[in-house]
Scaffold this motif. Structure first.
Motif, PDB file in Angstrom:
ATOM      1  N   GLU A 168      45.168 115.164  22.776  1.00 55.53           N
ATOM      2  CA  GLU A 168      44.766 115.822  21.534  1.00 55.53           C
ATOM      3  C   GLU A 168      45.980 116.425  20.825  1.00 55.53           C
ATOM      4  O   GLU A 168      46.075 116.394  19.596  1.00 55.53           O
ATOM      5  CB  GLU A 168      43.735 116.911  21.818  1.00 55.53           C
ATOM      6  N   ARG A 169      46.903 116.952  21.606  1.00 60.26           N
ATOM      7  CA  ARG A 169      48.105 117.547  21.012  1.00 60.26           C
ATOM      8  C   ARG A 169      48.959 116.473  20.333  1.00 60.26           C
ATOM      9  O   ARG A 169      49.503 116.710  19.237  1.00 60.26           O
ATOM     10  CB  ARG A 169      48.916 118.271  22.087  1.00 60.26           C
ATOM     11  N   ILE A 170      49.080 115.310  20.945  1.00 57.47           N
ATOM     12  CA  ILE A 170      49.824 114.210  20.337  1.00 57.47           C
ATOM     13  C   ILE A 170      49.213 113.848  18.986  1.00 57.47           C
ATOM     14  O   ILE A 170      49.914 113.695  17.973  1.00 57.47           O
ATOM     15  CB  ILE A 170      49.830 112.978  21.270  1.00 57.47           C
ATOM     16  N   ILE A 171      47.895 113.739  18.949  1.00 50.43           N
ATOM     17  CA  ILE A 171      47.199 113.367  17.715  1.00 50.43           C
ATOM     18  C   ILE A 171      47.387 114.432  16.639  1.00 50.43           C
ATOM     19  O   ILE A 171      47.677 114.121  15.470  1.00 50.43           O
ATOM     20  CB  ILE A 171      45.703 113.141  17.995  1.00 50.43           C
ATOM     21  N   GLU A 172      47.228 115.696  17.012  1.00 52.54           N
ATOM     22  CA  GLU A 172      47.330 116.774  16.027  1.00 52.54           C
ATOM     23  C   GLU A 172      48.741 116.897  15.466  1.00 52.54           C
ATOM     24  O   GLU A 172      48.927 117.085  14.264  1.00 52.54           O
ATOM     25  CB  GLU A 172      46.896 118.101  16.670  1.00 52.54           C
ATOM     26  N   ILE A 173      49.753 116.789  16.327  1.00 47.94           N
ATOM     27  CA  ILE A 173      51.134 116.889  15.860  1.00 47.94           C
ATOM     28  C   ILE A 173      51.466 115.727  14.929  1.00 47.94           C
ATOM     29  O   ILE A 173      52.073 115.904  13.862  1.00 47.94           O
ATOM     30  CB  ILE A 173      52.111 116.922  17.053  1.00 47.94           C
ATOM     31  N   ALA A 174      51.056 114.524  15.336  1.00 46.74           N
ATOM     32  CA  ALA A 174      51.338 113.349  14.519  1.00 46.74           C
ATOM     33  C   ALA A 174      50.640 113.439  13.160  1.00 46.74           C
ATOM     34  O   ALA A 174      51.217 113.077  12.130  1.00 46.74           O
ATOM     35  CB  ALA A 174      50.899 112.082  15.261  1.00 46.74           C
ATOM     36  N   LYS A 175      49.414 113.922  13.152  1.00 40.63           N
ATOM     37  CA  LYS A 175      48.677 114.052  11.888  1.00 40.63           C
ATOM     38  C   LYS A 175      49.333 115.090  10.985  1.00 40.63           C
ATOM     39  O   LYS A 175      49.476 114.871   9.774  1.00 40.63           O
ATOM     40  CB  LYS A 175      47.225 114.437  12.178  1.00 40.63           C
ATOM     41  N   LEU A 176      49.728 116.204  11.571  1.00 39.71           N
ATOM     42  CA  LEU A 176      50.359 117.265  10.789  1.00 39.71           C
ATOM     43  C   LEU A 176      51.676 116.802  10.184  1.00 39.71           C
ATOM     44  O   LEU A 176      51.935 117.031   8.990  1.00 39.71           O
ATOM     45  CB  LEU A 176      50.581 118.496  11.674  1.00 39.71           C
ATOM     46  N   ARG A 177      52.508 116.131  10.961  1.00 39.12           N
ATOM     47  CA  ARG A 177      53.809 115.678  10.464  1.00 39.12           C
ATOM     48  C   ARG A 177      53.656 114.621   9.371  1.00 39.12           C
ATOM     49  O   ARG A 177      54.383 114.636   8.370  1.00 39.12           O
ATOM     50  CB  ARG A 177      54.646 115.147  11.623  1.00 39.12           C
ATOM     51  N   ALA A 178      52.713 113.691   9.573  1.00 35.87           N
ATOM     52  CA  ALA A 178      52.505 112.661   8.564  1.00 35.87           C
ATOM     53  C   ALA A 178      51.979 113.268   7.276  1.00 35.87           C
ATOM     54  O   ALA A 178      52.373 112.864   6.173  1.00 35.87           O
ATOM     55  CB  ALA A 178      51.532 111.610   9.096  1.00 35.87           C
ATOM     56  N   PRO A 280      62.724 111.053  31.990  1.00 34.20           N
ATOM     57  CA  PRO A 280      62.785 110.126  30.843  1.00 34.20           C
ATOM     58  C   PRO A 280      62.049 110.679  29.620  1.00 34.20           C
ATOM     59  O   PRO A 280      60.997 111.307  29.746  1.00 34.20           O
ATOM     60  CB  PRO A 280      62.108 108.862  31.378  1.00 34.20           C
ATOM     61  N   ILE A 281      62.625 110.440  28.463  1.00 31.69           N
ATOM     62  CA  ILE A 281      62.033 110.872  27.195  1.00 31.69           C
ATOM     63  C   ILE A 281      61.644 109.629  26.394  1.00 31.69           C
ATOM     64  O   ILE A 281      62.442 108.700  26.236  1.00 31.69           O
ATOM     65  CB  ILE A 281      63.020 111.722  26.368  1.00 31.69           C
ATOM     66  N   TYR A 282      60.425 109.633  25.876  1.00 26.84           N
ATOM     67  CA  TYR A 282      59.923 108.503  25.099  1.00 26.84           C
ATOM     68  C   TYR A 282      59.630 108.950  23.671  1.00 26.84           C
ATOM     69  O   TYR A 282      59.168 110.064  23.439  1.00 26.84           O
ATOM     70  CB  TYR A 282      58.649 107.929  25.726  1.00 26.84           C
ATOM     71  N   GLU A 283      59.946 108.056  22.751  1.00 23.12           N
ATOM     72  CA  GLU A 283      59.607 108.312  21.355  1.00 23.12           C
ATOM     73  C   GLU A 283      58.297 107.581  21.041  1.00 23.12           C
ATOM     74  O   GLU A 283      58.201 106.362  21.192  1.00 23.12           O
ATOM     75  CB  GLU A 283      60.708 107.814  20.427  1.00 23.12           C
ATOM     76  N   PHE A 284      57.298 108.335  20.615  1.00 22.46           N
ATOM     77  CA  PHE A 284      55.999 107.779  20.220  1.00 22.46           C
ATOM     78  C   PHE A 284      55.961 107.706  18.695  1.00 22.46           C
ATOM     79  O   PHE A 284      56.259 108.693  18.020  1.00 22.46           O
ATOM     80  CB  PHE A 284      54.865 108.658  20.728  1.00 22.46           C
ATOM     81  N   LYS A 285      55.570 106.554  18.195  1.00 23.43           N
ATOM     82  CA  LYS A 285      55.412 106.368  16.742  1.00 23.43           C
ATOM     83  C   LYS A 285      53.946 106.125  16.457  1.00 23.43           C
ATOM     84  O   LYS A 285      53.379 105.095  16.868  1.00 23.43           O
ATOM     85  CB  LYS A 285      56.268 105.208  16.255  1.00 23.43           C
ATOM     86  N   ILE A 286      53.316 107.059  15.783  1.00 20.31           N
ATOM     87  CA  ILE A 286      51.902 106.964  15.424  1.00 20.31           C
ATOM     88  C   ILE A 286      51.800 106.509  13.961  1.00 20.31           C
ATOM     89  O   ILE A 286      52.314 107.182  13.065  1.00 20.31           O
ATOM     90  CB  ILE A 286      51.176 108.308  15.581  1.00 20.31           C
ATOM     91  N   THR A 287      51.198 105.358  13.733  1.00 21.61           N
ATOM     92  CA  THR A 287      51.042 104.834  12.374  1.00 21.61           C
ATOM     93  C   THR A 287      49.610 105.087  11.907  1.00 21.61           C
ATOM     94  O   THR A 287      48.650 104.697  12.578  1.00 21.61           O
ATOM     95  CB  THR A 287      51.344 103.325  12.326  1.00 21.61           C
ATOM     96  N   TRP A 288      49.476 105.711  10.757  1.00 20.64           N
ATOM     97  CA  TRP A 288      48.174 106.137  10.273  1.00 20.64           C
ATOM     98  C   TRP A 288      47.502 105.142   9.342  1.00 20.64           C
ATOM     99  O   TRP A 288      46.301 105.139   9.192  1.00 20.64           O
ATOM    100  CB  TRP A 288      48.283 107.501   9.590  1.00 20.64           C
ATOM    101  N   TRP A 289      48.295 104.338   8.632  1.00 19.31           N
ATOM    102  CA  TRP A 289      47.644 103.315   7.805  1.00 19.31           C
ATOM    103  C   TRP A 289      48.588 102.152   7.555  1.00 19.31           C
ATOM    104  O   TRP A 289      49.767 102.228   7.829  1.00 19.31           O
ATOM    105  CB  TRP A 289      47.164 103.915   6.479  1.00 19.31           C
TER     106      TRP A 289
END
Length: 289
Positions: A168-178, A280-289
């Motif tokens: 849920e935190r991943i989704i909320e952060i990604a939505k806020l930043r976008a 290890p650190i991973y970069e997640f890219k969340i695409t919204w549309w």
């Protein structure tokens, strides 16, 4: 005493007064609907069903035997067609069930002959079986893929502290930043590590690499939080970091979220002496549309 008739109230004389018990009897519910209620009341007698039952399930038509619907007595269908409940009919006289009928054929096939749906429909049929409370079908579906594998996966995820909260935190952060950047996508840094203690790259470490053999003072030297948005771990299981990454991506995708990820290095935070965090650190890219 005051007797209510329609909307008018009439005061009774003293010698017409009744006892409280008589008054209660006077105001008991009638055994049958009154003339004004008849148009709204449901039938009080048990509903009679034909041996061959025509069905309308959310606009899809089916025909089956009454005995098929009553195959397992503890199911919702058996209760609905037991005669104890009123089932409405459509304009053609079919008994109406207000439910999506897409997978109702699979439900009937199991009730008829024990047939199970193909793998691609198992999850959807399982959901319908839950709604209709068909225990034997639920048990059979849970023993085949993909539900059997999901049981194993959930057992592994049960080792993850706050797994669902982190998603849920991943989704909320990604939505806020976008939203803030008016962008199609958002990037996050996610740490996924299996071992509780950071692993030193040196062949002859000054500290024992096994966490349960470290003293309390030694353990505190390695305690820290990686500078990332979300951190998963540690856990004790054979499943490794890549298995957890697969779970994260799969669960996000199941919610309609497009996600790509890649390893961009390690934390590399200095801890003590020549020791650095190698989570290890991973970069997640969340695409919204």
């Amino acid at each position: 005493m005051v007797v209510v008739t329609g909307q008018n109230k009439v005061s009774a004389t003293a010698d017409e007064a009744m006892s409280s018990s008589d008054a209660e009897d006077d105001f008991q519910e009638p055994a049958t609907p009154t003339a004004t209620q008849a148009g709204q009341a449901l039938p009080l007698l048990p509903q009679q069903f034909p041996e061959v039952v025509p069905l309308n399930v959310g606009g899809m038509f089916f025909t089956t035997r009454l005995s098929t619907l009553r195959r397992y007595e503890d199911t919702m269908l058996a209760a609905m067609f037991s005669g104890r409940h009123y089932i409405p009919t459509d304009a053609e006289g079919r008994y109406f069930i207000d439910r999506d009928g897409t997978y109702f054929g699979d439900i009937l096939n199991f009730l008829r002959s024990g047939d199970l749906p193909p793998r691609e429909r198992v999850r959807s049929v399982y959901k319908e079986a839950q709604y209709y409370s068909i225990g034997p079908l639920l048990d059979n579906l849970e023993d085949i893929q993909p539900l059997k594998g999901e049981k194993v996966r959930q057992a592994f995820l049960g080792l993850m502290p706050y797994y669902k909260d982190h998603l849920e935190r991943i989704i909320e952060i990604a939505k806020l930043r976008a939203t803030q950047r008016k962008a199609r996508f958002a990037k996050l840094k996610v740490c996924v590590f299996k071992e509780e203690m950071p692993i030193t790259p040196y062949e002859c470490p000054h500290f024992n690499s096994l966490r349960f053999e470290r003293s309390e003072s030694e353990t505190k030297l390695f305690e820290h939080h990686c500078e990332v948005d979300v951190s998963f771990g540690p856990w004790e299981a054979v499943a490794d970091v890549y298995d957890l990454l697969h779970c994260i991506v799969s669960d996000l995708s199941a919610r309609g979220i497009a996600v790509d990820h890649q390893c961009i290095g390690v934390c590399d935070k200095h801890l003590v002496n020549h020791y650095y965090c190698k989570r290890p650190i991973y970069e997640f890219k969340i695409t919204w549309w």
